[in-house]
Design an enzyme around this catalytic site. Structure first.
Site, PDB file in Angstrom:
ATOM      1  N   LYS A  78       0.840  -1.199   0.000  1.00  0.00           N
ATOM      2  CA  LYS A  78       0.000   0.000   0.000  1.00  0.00           C
ATOM      3  C   LYS A  78       0.877   1.251   0.000  1.00  0.00           C
ATOM      4  O   LYS A  78       1.863   1.334   0.744  1.00  0.00           O
ATOM      5  CB  LYS A  78      -0.921  -0.027   1.222  1.00  0.00           C
ATOM      6  CG  LYS A  78      -1.933   1.107   1.290  1.00  0.00           C
ATOM      7  CD  LYS A  78      -2.841   0.915   2.494  1.00  0.00           C
ATOM      8  CE  LYS A  78      -3.880   2.023   2.605  1.00  0.00           C
ATOM      9  NZ  LYS A  78      -4.790   1.811   3.762  1.00  0.00           N
ATOM     10  N   SER A 152      -9.332   2.171   2.384  1.00  0.00           N
ATOM     11  CA  SER A 152      -8.350   2.827   1.532  1.00  0.00           C
ATOM     12  C   SER A 152      -7.296   1.885   0.941  1.00  0.00           C
ATOM     13  O   SER A 152      -6.501   2.300   0.086  1.00  0.00           O
ATOM     14  CB  SER A 152      -7.630   3.929   2.328  1.00  0.00           C
ATOM     15  OG  SER A 152      -6.915   3.393   3.432  1.00  0.00           O
ATOM     16  N   SER A 176     -10.081   0.140   6.580  1.00  0.00           N
ATOM     17  CA  SER A 176      -9.395   0.241   5.292  1.00  0.00           C
ATOM     18  C   SER A 176      -8.806  -1.058   4.769  1.00  0.00           C
ATOM     19  O   SER A 176      -8.434  -1.126   3.600  1.00  0.00           O
ATOM     20  CB  SER A 176      -8.285   1.292   5.372  1.00  0.00           C
ATOM     21  OG  SER A 176      -8.836   2.577   5.485  1.00  0.00           O
TER      22      SER A 176
END
Length: 447
Positions: A78, A152, A176
């Site tokens: 990420k 996210s 997320s």
């Protein structure tokens, strides 16, 4: 020729350790898959093709190759965690292009275990929202490209669900990991506070954010969690049946659960009941103030992360979110609201070992330029589809998303498992039982 794309991390690592395949071959095949698929999916902000192939060669030459738990396994990271030699953009035009001088501790642990980082994945700006789009890219659900992958950690989830990598690293501040995992049919576990090193942004959103795995099987999620934590979760004593509470009540007042997600919970409850666990309907005593508590912490975390950035380069929804949060930073920093929530919920978790809920209330919003839309529209869209995840960041307790059933579109559906501190192993075992009795298709069909 063996096809390694689509294999699990457990399978790949075993083959590399036994020298049935070279790490470079595995990585090259996955890079080719990224080249074929990512224009449609939008998982990656940056692909490290040359560097990954060189690093795969280095893994293959290691003297301890036969002992590496992630030998030759391609992973995606990420884009809010530092990868040596790459910039960390966090989905924003306001962040610097300067390459990181060192890996984040979780990335370093993956590499030490033999993993090869093939790229950094798309996130919404500053990882604020539960949809992944922005000036640096848009991540779509590989099962239903008209819909967002979630956020996210949306790019990481999309990469795994499309079969571009077997596992990925993400993190979870208000859902997320669990939100995109639920959308994309993956297994994830947001570990309890302190199990895996955090170090996310500027203060981990007051200790609410945790790093964790995204995988297609429980075994892969357990393997990655073990590497990230530096040790395996303590074994769960399964001498007796677990007391499982089943709840369809939204933590946020006025949000209803759609039929597929309610059905997924009932199916998972039936599986656990047949496995010998004590399953009962029971709703946690969520306080009426929970929505306000979540909003104040959510916005305050963004306010801290936005410090030092040129606000003119932030999107309007992020500027509004951060501006609202500035007035709450002092209120949330002391942790009193979170401690009150833990105190209210602890008696429930003394009566029950595990809570089973829908992972989401409904399918994800359509993919689109959410970063160009107003702040309130984004907040409402996030809240009505993902109300079940934030409470467990506020408490700091472990929570999983596990595939269960399908939506009318054929895309995956999912349930959430929540436990008290230290229950990661028990949650993984329950997830493994669901997987064994209600197996799911691991990756989306290629289009």
């Amino acid at each position: 020729m063996t096809d390694w794309a689509g294999r699990t991390a457990v399978e790949i690592a075993a083959a590399v350790r036994e020298k049935r395949v070279a790490p470079r071959e595995v990585v090259a095949e996955h890079l080719a898959g990224i080249g074929r698929l990512d224009d449609r999916v939008g998982a990656f902000r940056a692909v490290r093709a040359e560097a990954a192939l060189a690093e795969a060669e280095e893994v293959g030459a290691r003297g301890d190759l036969g002992e590496l738990p992630l030998a030759g396994v391609p992973v995606a990271v990420k884009d809010n965690l530092a990868v040596r030699g790459e910039s960390t953009r966090v989905g924003s035009a306001a962040t610097p292009h300067k390459p990181a001088g060192a890996d984040h501790v979780t990335v370093a642990r993956l590499r030490a275990a033999g993993a090869v980082v093939v790229g950094l994945t798309n996130v919404p700006e500053l990882c604020v929202f539960g949809t992944t789009e922005g000036v640096l890219g848009t991540a779509r659900n590989p099962w239903d490209p008209a819909r967002t992958a979630g956020g996210s950690s949306g790019g990481s989830a999309a990469a795994v669900a499309a079969g571009m990598v077997p596992v990925a690293l993400g993190n979870d501040g208000m859902g997320s990991l669990r939100i995109p995992a639920a959308n994309c049919g993956l297994v994830t576990l947001k570990p309890g506070h302190g199990v895996v090193p955090a170090g996310i942004g500027e203060g981990d959103w007051f200790g609410m954010s945790e790093n964790g795995p995204l995988a297609t099987t429980v075994a892969d999620a357990r393997l990655l969690l073990t590497v990230l934590a530096g040790q395996a979760p303590p074994e769960h004593d399964d001498a007796g049946a677990l007391r499982v509470a089943v709840s369809l009540r939204s933590p946020l007042a006025g949000v209803t659960v759609s039929r597929p997600y309610a059905h997924a919970v009932r199916e998972a409850a039936g599986v656990l009941m047949r496995a010998g666990h004590q399953v009962r309907r029971a709703d946690p005593p969520y306080p009426a103030s929970l929505g306000v508590t979540a909003l104040t912490h959510w916005t305050a975390g963004t306010s801290v992360d936005a410090r030092g950035l040129d606000r003119r380069l932030l999107t309007r929804r992020t500027r509004v979110h951060a501006a609202l949060g500035r007035r709450f930073v002092g209120r949330v920093a002391g942790g009193e609201d979170r401690e009150r929530l833990r105190g209210r919920l602890e008696p429930f978790f003394a009566e029950y070992d595990v809570l089973l809920t829908p992972a989401l209330a409904r399918r994800s919003p359509k993919a689109g330029p959410w970063h160009e839309r107003g702040w309130l529209r984004n907040v409402v869209a996030n809240s009505v589809y993902s109300p079940f995840t934030p409470p467990w960041n506020l408490t700091g307790w472990p929570a999983m998303s596990v595939p269960s059933g399908t939506l009318d579109s054929g895309a995956p559906c999912a349930v959430q498992l929540v436990g008290r501190p230290g229950s990661e192993a028990a949650l993984l075992e329950l997830a493994e039982r669901i997987e064994a009795l209600r197996p799911w298709r691991r990756t989306a069909p290629s289009r």
